[in-house]
Design a protein around this motif. Structure first.
Motif, PDB file in Angstrom:
ATOM      1  N   ILE A  54      -9.955  -9.370   6.548  1.00 44.99           N
ATOM      2  CA  ILE A  54      -9.479  -8.125   5.814  1.00 44.99           C
ATOM      3  C   ILE A  54      -9.568  -8.344   4.329  1.00 44.99           C
ATOM      4  O   ILE A  54      -9.604  -9.408   3.885  1.00 44.99           O
ATOM      5  N   ARG A  55      -9.998  -7.076   3.822  1.00 44.71           N
ATOM      6  CA  ARG A  55     -10.195  -7.095   2.557  1.00 44.71           C
ATOM      7  C   ARG A  55      -9.200  -6.197   2.009  1.00 44.71           C
ATOM      8  O   ARG A  55      -8.963  -5.181   2.396  1.00 44.71           O
ATOM      9  N   ALA A  56      -8.501  -6.289   0.602  1.00 49.68           N
ATOM     10  CA  ALA A  56      -7.436  -5.631   0.293  1.00 49.68           C
ATOM     11  C   ALA A  56      -7.382  -5.781  -1.147  1.00 49.68           C
ATOM     12  O   ALA A  56      -7.540  -6.878  -1.923  1.00 49.68           O
ATOM     13  N   VAL A  78      -9.933  -3.662   7.512  1.00 51.90           N
ATOM     14  CA  VAL A  78      -9.990  -4.667   8.698  1.00 51.90           C
ATOM     15  C   VAL A  78     -11.191  -4.691   9.485  1.00 51.90           C
ATOM     16  O   VAL A  78     -11.661  -3.363   9.945  1.00 51.90           O
ATOM     17  N   TYR A  95      -5.301  -5.494  -4.846  1.00 51.37           N
ATOM     18  CA  TYR A  95      -3.845  -5.546  -5.330  1.00 51.37           C
ATOM     19  C   TYR A  95      -3.867  -5.290  -6.741  1.00 51.37           C
ATOM     20  O   TYR A  95      -4.696  -5.254  -7.528  1.00 51.37           O
ATOM     21  N   ASP A 155      -1.480  -5.184   9.453  1.00 46.79           N
ATOM     22  CA  ASP A 155      -0.688  -4.376   8.239  1.00 46.79           C
ATOM     23  C   ASP A 155       0.593  -5.374   7.975  1.00 46.79           C
ATOM     24  O   ASP A 155       0.913  -5.392   7.004  1.00 46.79           O
ATOM     25  N   ARG A 171      -6.726  -1.492   2.318  1.00 43.98           N
ATOM     26  CA  ARG A 171      -6.934  -2.615   3.148  1.00 43.98           C
ATOM     27  C   ARG A 171      -7.970  -2.011   4.228  1.00 43.98           C
ATOM     28  O   ARG A 171      -8.061  -1.136   4.748  1.00 43.98           O
ATOM     29  N   ARG A 173      -8.734  -8.416  -5.718  1.00 46.61           N
ATOM     30  CA  ARG A 173      -8.904  -8.235  -4.380  1.00 46.61           C
ATOM     31  C   ARG A 173      -8.487  -9.675  -3.681  1.00 46.61           C
ATOM     32  O   ARG A 173      -8.672 -10.595  -3.930  1.00 46.61           O
ATOM     33  N   ILE A 207       0.085  -8.426   6.599  1.00 48.32           N
ATOM     34  CA  ILE A 207      -0.245  -8.604   4.787  1.00 48.32           C
ATOM     35  C   ILE A 207       0.738  -7.989   3.998  1.00 48.32           C
ATOM     36  O   ILE A 207       1.175  -8.785   2.950  1.00 48.32           O
ATOM     37  N   ILE A 225      -0.395  -4.157  -2.360  1.00 45.19           N
ATOM     38  CA  ILE A 225      -1.456  -4.304  -1.842  1.00 45.19           C
ATOM     39  C   ILE A 225      -2.095  -3.022  -1.300  1.00 45.19           C
ATOM     40  O   ILE A 225      -1.428  -2.466  -0.398  1.00 45.19           O
TER      41      ILE A 225
END
Length: 148
Positions: free
Chosen positions: A100-102, A83, A104, A17, A81, A121, A20, A78
């Motif tokens: 990791i997909r997040a 993970v 934004y 975290d 998240r 993303r 990112i 962002i």
């Protein structure tokens, strides 16, 4: 899972975290040395999904340094998240690699005062290194934009 493994997973999630968040802060603050330091030596960034370039992180940092001068005001948000830790053979609860997909939202302002906002993303790949978690790759998938 044992309590020790649970704690290690929580610590890894917090470190990722922070990684990112460090990415967003480095871009927003135009801190290109910090941006470069987030990546592994072979790290790459792919901004083609938002009309940019793809390449080694240092080269992309140079491109961002030039491009972001168009937007003196910017703020990455962002969120969401997700993970997934993995080992080389597949996904596990713990491991030395993570995907990791997040999502934004990125409001920015042109020098002219016009607002520009986009969202999409990020797909990050991170590795545990001797210096902590580092980005192996970042891919931007812009899904929408609005410009006044």
């Amino acid at each position: 899972m044992t309590q020790r493994v649970d704690l290690a997973t929580v610590m890894d999630r917090l470190a990722i975290d922070d990684l990112i968040t460090g990415y967003a802060t480095a871009v927003d603050d135009a801190d290109w040395p910090a941006y470069r330091a987030l990546f592994t030596p072979d790290g790459r960034a792919d901004y083609r999904g938002s009309g940019g370039i793809e390449g080694p992180a240092p080269d992309v940092a140079d491109w961002l340094a030039e491009t972001m001068t168009l937007f003196p005001v910017r703020q990455h948000l962002i969120v969401n998240r997700r993970v997934l830790f993995r080992e080389p053979t597949g996904y596990q609860d713990t491991g030395d690699a993570a995907d990791i997909r997040a999502d934004y939202v990125n409001p920015m302002r042109f020098s002219s005062g016009e607002d520009f906002i986009c969202g999409g993303r990020y797909v990050f790949s991170a590795l545990r290194t001797a210096d902590g978690w580092r980005l192996r790759s970042v891919v931007v998938d812009e899904r929408w934009r609005r410009h006044n």
